[in-house]
Design a protein around this motif. Structure first.
Motif, short mmCIF file in Angstrom:
data_model
loop_
_atom_site.label_atom_id
_atom_site.label_comp_id
_atom_site.label_asym_id
_atom_site.label_seq_id
_atom_site.Cartn_x
_atom_site.Cartn_y
_atom_site.Cartn_z
N VAL A 1 -2.16 6.97 37.82
CA VAL A 1 -2.64 7.33 36.49
C VAL A 1 -1.77 6.67 35.45
CG1 VAL A 1 -3.10 9.22 34.89
CG2 VAL A 1 -3.51 9.52 37.35
N ASP A 2 -2.38 6.08 34.43
CA ASP A 2 -1.63 5.44 33.37
C ASP A 2 -1.32 6.45 32.28
OD1 ASP A 2 -1.67 2.94 34.57
OD2 ASP A 2 -3.63 2.45 33.72
N PHE A 3 -0.03 6.74 32.08
CA PHE A 3 0.42 7.58 30.98
C PHE A 3 0.84 6.65 29.84
CE2 PHE A 3 1.24 10.16 34.74
CZ PHE A 3 0.60 11.34 34.36
N ILE A 4 0.41 6.96 28.64
CA ILE A 4 0.75 6.12 27.50
C ILE A 4 1.72 6.89 26.62
CG2 ILE A 4 -0.14 4.86 25.50
CD1 ILE A 4 -2.81 4.72 26.92
N TYR A 5 2.93 6.38 26.52
CA TYR A 5 3.98 7.02 25.74
C TYR A 5 4.48 6.06 24.67
CZ TYR A 5 4.36 10.20 29.73
OH TYR A 5 4.11 11.08 30.74
N GLU A 6 5.01 6.59 23.62
CA GLU A 6 5.82 5.78 22.74
C GLU A 6 7.19 5.62 23.39
OE1 GLU A 6 5.82 7.82 19.06
OE2 GLU A 6 3.81 7.20 18.50
N VAL A 7 7.99 4.70 22.89
CA VAL A 7 9.31 4.49 23.45
C VAL A 7 10.15 5.75 23.28
CG1 VAL A 7 11.45 3.18 23.23
CG2 VAL A 7 9.24 2.01 23.05
N GLU B 1 9.99 -0.15 37.90
CA GLU B 1 9.88 -0.76 36.57
C GLU B 1 8.60 -0.29 35.87
OE1 GLU B 1 10.06 -4.90 37.38
OE2 GLU B 1 12.13 -4.81 38.13
N ASP B 2 7.50 -0.22 36.61
CA ASP B 2 6.23 0.25 36.03
C ASP B 2 6.34 1.71 35.58
OD1 ASP B 2 5.12 -2.22 36.54
OD2 ASP B 2 4.09 -1.59 38.38
N ASP B 3 6.98 2.54 36.43
CA ASP B 3 7.08 3.96 36.10
C ASP B 3 8.01 4.20 34.92
OD1 ASP B 3 5.36 4.51 38.20
OD2 ASP B 3 6.98 4.87 39.63
N VAL B 4 9.08 3.41 34.84
CA VAL B 4 9.99 3.52 33.70
C VAL B 4 9.28 3.14 32.41
CG1 VAL B 4 11.99 2.38 32.62
CG2 VAL B 4 12.16 3.25 34.96
N ALA B 5 8.49 2.07 32.47
CA ALA B 5 7.74 1.67 31.27
C ALA B 5 6.71 2.72 30.89
CB ALA B 5 7.07 0.31 31.52
N ALA C 1 6.89 5.84 31.35
CA ALA C 1 7.57 7.01 30.81
C ALA C 1 8.12 6.77 29.41
CB ALA C 1 8.71 7.42 31.74
N GLY C 2 7.93 5.55 28.88
CA GLY C 2 8.39 5.27 27.54
C GLY C 2 9.86 4.94 27.46
N LEU C 3 10.47 4.57 28.60
CA LEU C 3 11.88 4.23 28.62
C LEU C 3 12.05 2.72 28.52
CD1 LEU C 3 12.86 6.60 31.56
CD2 LEU C 3 13.20 7.02 29.12
N THR C 4 13.24 2.29 28.17
CA THR C 4 13.53 0.86 28.02
C THR C 4 14.33 0.37 29.22
OG1 THR C 4 13.58 1.04 25.61
CG2 THR C 4 14.66 -0.88 26.59
N LEU C 5 13.81 -0.64 29.92
CA LEU C 5 14.50 -1.18 31.09
C LEU C 5 15.65 -2.06 30.63
CD1 LEU C 5 14.46 -1.46 34.19
CD2 LEU C 5 13.03 -3.49 33.87
N ARG C 6 16.85 -1.69 31.02
CA ARG C 6 18.03 -2.50 30.67
C ARG C 6 18.21 -3.64 31.66
NH1 ARG C 6 22.95 -1.68 27.84
NH2 ARG C 6 24.52 -3.16 28.54
N GLU C 7 18.08 -3.29 32.95
CA GLU C 7 18.22 -4.30 33.99
C GLU C 7 17.60 -3.78 35.27
OE1 GLU C 7 22.30 -4.93 35.25
OE2 GLU C 7 22.81 -2.92 34.56
N ILE D 1 8.60 9.73 40.41
CA ILE D 1 8.05 10.00 39.08
C ILE D 1 8.52 11.36 38.58
CG2 ILE D 1 5.92 10.38 37.79
CD1 ILE D 1 4.57 8.35 39.65
N ILE D 2 8.50 12.36 39.48
CA ILE D 2 8.97 13.69 39.10
C ILE D 2 10.44 13.64 38.71
CG2 ILE D 2 9.49 16.00 40.01
CD1 ILE D 2 6.91 15.82 41.62
N ALA D 3 11.23 12.84 39.45
CA ALA D 3 12.65 12.73 39.13
C ALA D 3 12.85 12.16 37.74
CB ALA D 3 13.35 11.86 40.17
N LEU D 4 12.06 11.14 37.38
CA LEU D 4 12.15 10.59 36.02
C LEU D 4 11.77 11.65 35.00
CD1 LEU D 4 10.62 7.00 36.42
CD2 LEU D 4 12.99 7.57 35.86
N GLY D 5 10.73 12.42 35.31
CA GLY D 5 10.32 13.47 34.39
C GLY D 5 11.40 14.52 34.19
N ARG D 6 12.07 14.88 35.27
CA ARG D 6 13.14 15.87 35.15
C ARG D 6 14.30 15.31 34.31
NH1 ARG D 6 13.40 20.05 38.93
NH2 ARG D 6 15.66 19.88 39.03
N MET D 7 14.58 14.03 34.47
CA MET D 7 15.64 13.41 33.68
C MET D 7 15.26 13.41 32.20
SD MET D 7 16.58 10.26 36.22
CE MET D 7 18.03 9.67 35.38
#
Length: 329
Positions: A4-10, A35-39, A41-47, A128-134
């Motif tokens: 599922v595609d979630f659309i978030y702001e940064v 990388e896809d899941d981080v994007a 979630a509206g997060l910025t990939l540093r590396e 994905i749940i782990a990212l959500g908890r963070m």
């Protein structure tokens, strides 16, 4: 499972700066998914790179969220994880470390300070749940309002975590010894008025604790554990999953037998997936039910045991149900 595609702001922290994420994994497909899941979630990939980049000798700047996949860590990997654990505490970063069940004890022993989320052979949904908890732990996080469909989908993904949180919310360690607390993790109280005696002022307000009874015979506890496992042969085990109690029973028997229990063994005893068991272990350590004990022979290893307060509670519990059994006989 349909992606599922979630659309978030940064996403940004309270200072308005974007939350950055560092990803380290040898599997290129896994890095791509992360990388896809981080994007999403509206997060910025540093590396995003392989483990060799993380294990390089030079200290490198890291994101506020660090995701590491380390299924089979060697000595270098464990040393790096230990350093990363210390750095996360100093920098206020959050860690998600995934590994295999075979390497769980080693990874758990390396991450003693930062309280990372440790995932064991996780599917994508658990990551994905782990990212959500963070994200939930970051104050003043700014995310765009979810649509109703997104909200329902996210609810399904986090349903298991929600059940755990509901139970843990009932644990309250702020209750005082000798006072009854409806939501306390420990409930120590005078069993009868006969234990309230005169104090130095003559007010009769002093409370003398009843001496702690001995812990039960380990064979009895093991029998109860076997009976609980037998139940799952005839009834859906998920309906009666109670990992906290199963772990307390296992550790009670181990304490009587003077046995040390590894985190892997305790996860197995819990009867739930290792990642879920680890969440319970961390929460039970936080509320004072369990103690993490470092291995004197190998500082990279750690064992789990009952705290003295938990041992007291288990001893009193078994003493009371023993009295009830005798009263019925």
């Amino acid at each position: 499972m349909t992606q599922v595609d979630f659309i978030y702001e940064v996403a940004a922290h309270g200072a308005g700066l974007p939350l950055t994420v560092s990803i380290f994994a040898d599997c290129s497909n896994l890095r791509g998914d992360l990388e896809d899941d981080v994007a999403a979630a509206g997060l910025t990939l540093r590396e995003s790179g392989n483990l060799n980049q993380l294990f390089a000798g030079d200290v490198r700047p890291l994101g506020k969220l660090v995701v590491v996949d380390c299924p089979q860590p060697d000595a270098l990997a464990m040393a790096t994880l230990s350093r990363l654990d210390s750095r996360a505490v100093k920098l206020g970063a959050r860690l998600v470390v995934s590994t295999s069940l075979e390497s769980l004890d080693a990874v758990f022993g390396c991450c003693a300070q930062s309280k990372p989320q440790i995932l064991v052979d996780p599917p994508r949904v658990e990551r994905i749940i782990a990212l959500g908890r963070m994200l939930a732990e970051v104050p003043s996080l700014r995310l765009r309002e979810l649509s109703e469909d997104d909200r329902l989908t996210l609810l399904r993904l986090t349903e298991q975590v929600g059940h755990i949180a509901e139970r843990l919310d009932k644990m309250d360690t702020h209750g005082s010894v000798g006072q009854q607390s409806a939501a306390g993790a420990f409930r120590f109280e005078s069993p009868s008025d006969s234990y309230r005696t005169e104090d130095n002022t003559g007010t009769g307000e002093a409370l003398i604790r009843k001496p702690r009874p001995a812990l039960p015979d380990a064979r009895l506890v093991r029998q109860i554990i076997r009976q609980r496992r037998t139940r799952a042969k005839f009834l859906d085990g998920d309906l009666f999953a109670d990992p906290a109690w199963d772990m307390l029973l296992d550790l009670t028997a181990a304490r009587v037998e003077y046995m040390r229990v590894s985190v892997t063994s305790l996860c197995i005893a819990s009867g739930v997936p290792p990642t879920t068991a680890l969440r319970w272990i961390n929460q039970m350590v936080d509320v004072g039910l369990l103690d993490r004990v470092e291995d004197d022979a190998d500082r990279r290893r750690a064992f789990i045991e009952l705290s003295d307060k938990a041992a007291d509670a288990m001893a009193r519990y078994f003493a009371e149900i023993g009295q009830d059994t005798m009263a019925l006989s």
